[in-house]
Design a protein around this motif. Sequence first.
Motif, PDB file in Angstrom:
ATOM      1  N   LYS A 152       0.818  -1.215   0.000  1.00  0.00           N
ATOM      2  CA  LYS A 152       0.000   0.000   0.000  1.00  0.00           C
ATOM      3  C   LYS A 152       0.852   1.265   0.000  1.00  0.00           C
ATOM      4  O   LYS A 152       0.539   2.239  -0.690  1.00  0.00           O
ATOM      5  CB  LYS A 152      -0.955  -0.024   1.195  1.00  0.00           C
ATOM      6  N   ASP A 192      -5.511   4.380  -1.335  1.00  0.00           N
ATOM      7  CA  ASP A 192      -5.901   3.253  -0.479  1.00  0.00           C
ATOM      8  C   ASP A 192      -7.140   2.544  -1.027  1.00  0.00           C
ATOM      9  O   ASP A 192      -7.195   1.309  -1.062  1.00  0.00           O
ATOM     10  CB  ASP A 192      -6.196   3.721   0.949  1.00  0.00           C
ATOM     11  N   PHE A 193      -8.129   3.327  -1.420  1.00  0.00           N
ATOM     12  CA  PHE A 193      -9.355   2.732  -1.960  1.00  0.00           C
ATOM     13  C   PHE A 193      -9.071   1.967  -3.252  1.00  0.00           C
ATOM     14  O   PHE A 193      -9.569   0.857  -3.452  1.00  0.00           O
ATOM     15  CB  PHE A 193     -10.423   3.802  -2.195  1.00  0.00           C
ATOM     16  N   ASN A 195      -7.253  -1.312  -2.655  1.00  0.00           N
ATOM     17  CA  ASN A 195      -8.132  -2.381  -2.184  1.00  0.00           C
ATOM     18  C   ASN A 195      -8.859  -3.094  -3.315  1.00  0.00           C
ATOM     19  O   ASN A 195      -9.166  -4.284  -3.202  1.00  0.00           O
ATOM     20  CB  ASN A 195      -9.129  -1.838  -1.161  1.00  0.00           C
ATOM     21  N   ASP A 220      -6.070  -5.189  -5.274  1.00  0.00           N
ATOM     22  CA  ASP A 220      -5.662  -6.355  -4.488  1.00  0.00           C
ATOM     23  C   ASP A 220      -6.784  -7.397  -4.491  1.00  0.00           C
ATOM     24  O   ASP A 220      -7.511  -7.565  -3.519  1.00  0.00           O
ATOM     25  CB  ASP A 220      -5.318  -5.912  -3.056  1.00  0.00           C
ATOM     26  N   LYS A 253      -6.980  -9.969  -1.721  1.00  0.00           N
ATOM     27  CA  LYS A 253      -7.062  -9.328  -0.396  1.00  0.00           C
ATOM     28  C   LYS A 253      -5.962  -9.789   0.567  1.00  0.00           C
ATOM     29  O   LYS A 253      -6.193  -9.937   1.764  1.00  0.00           O
ATOM     30  CB  LYS A 253      -8.449  -9.570   0.248  1.00  0.00           C
ATOM     31  N   GLY A 262      -3.128  -7.972   0.962  1.00  0.00           N
ATOM     32  CA  GLY A 262      -2.370  -6.801   1.375  1.00  0.00           C
ATOM     33  C   GLY A 262      -1.263  -6.396   0.419  1.00  0.00           C
ATOM     34  O   GLY A 262      -0.540  -5.440   0.696  1.00  0.00           O
ATOM     35  N   ILE A 274     -17.192   0.090  -0.592  1.00  0.00           N
ATOM     36  CA  ILE A 274     -16.037  -0.126   0.271  1.00  0.00           C
ATOM     37  C   ILE A 274     -16.172  -1.381   1.128  1.00  0.00           C
ATOM     38  O   ILE A 274     -15.214  -2.134   1.303  1.00  0.00           O
ATOM     39  CB  ILE A 274     -15.788   1.113   1.155  1.00  0.00           C
ATOM     40  N   ASN A 299     -18.016  -3.988   0.502  1.00  0.00           N
ATOM     41  CA  ASN A 299     -18.323  -5.151  -0.352  1.00  0.00           C
ATOM     42  C   ASN A 299     -19.648  -5.836  -0.004  1.00  0.00           C
ATOM     43  O   ASN A 299     -19.759  -7.059  -0.098  1.00  0.00           O
ATOM     44  CB  ASN A 299     -17.187  -6.188  -0.279  1.00  0.00           C
TER      45      ASN A 299
END
Length: 190
Positions: free
Chosen positions: A45, A66-67, A70, A73, A76, A78, A110, A112
Amino acid sequence: MGKANSKLTSEQLSELERCTYFDKKELQSWYKGFVRDCPSRLLDKAEFQKIYKQFFPFGDSSHFADFVFNVFDGNKNGTIDFKEFICALSVTSRGRLEEKLVWAFQLYDIDNDGYISRNEMLAIVQAIYRMVGTMVKLPEDEDTPEKRVQKIFDVMDLDQDGKLTMEEFREGSKKDPSVINALSLYEGLV
């Protein structure tokens, strides 16, 4: 490391050609740059934020980065590996409108849960406003994130339940394309 690890295998290239809009030569070039900029082959990140900072040096791009991180990725864990990076870049830069809409919906959703709440939309819009800083002069009815979100929800939230479904988002984005224009950052770069 050496040269053996600095190229994609023919199997990797074939798979990436199938799932992106890039050809072999472009994929090899992107991979070479990815490995040069990220020798570990995993983008975290903090590194991702540095990349965004280069595009938006006059504002604070960290929250928006950051958004976006996410969504890039996909598994998920990281970090973003090359496949996640190039697949997301392919959609955002060369994808069909429907693909871009799905990607943008994932960005705004955000938590999900399958909906975009007013608070989620506000968080993204606030991040965008921080990122562009004072570089963009906005009309009076959009000069704050709150006004912009209100305007978006006035157009998109057809059943007025305070959240957007994918269908409402899809139809509303056709009426207000600026909602997905944040993805246009990559146009002209790829």
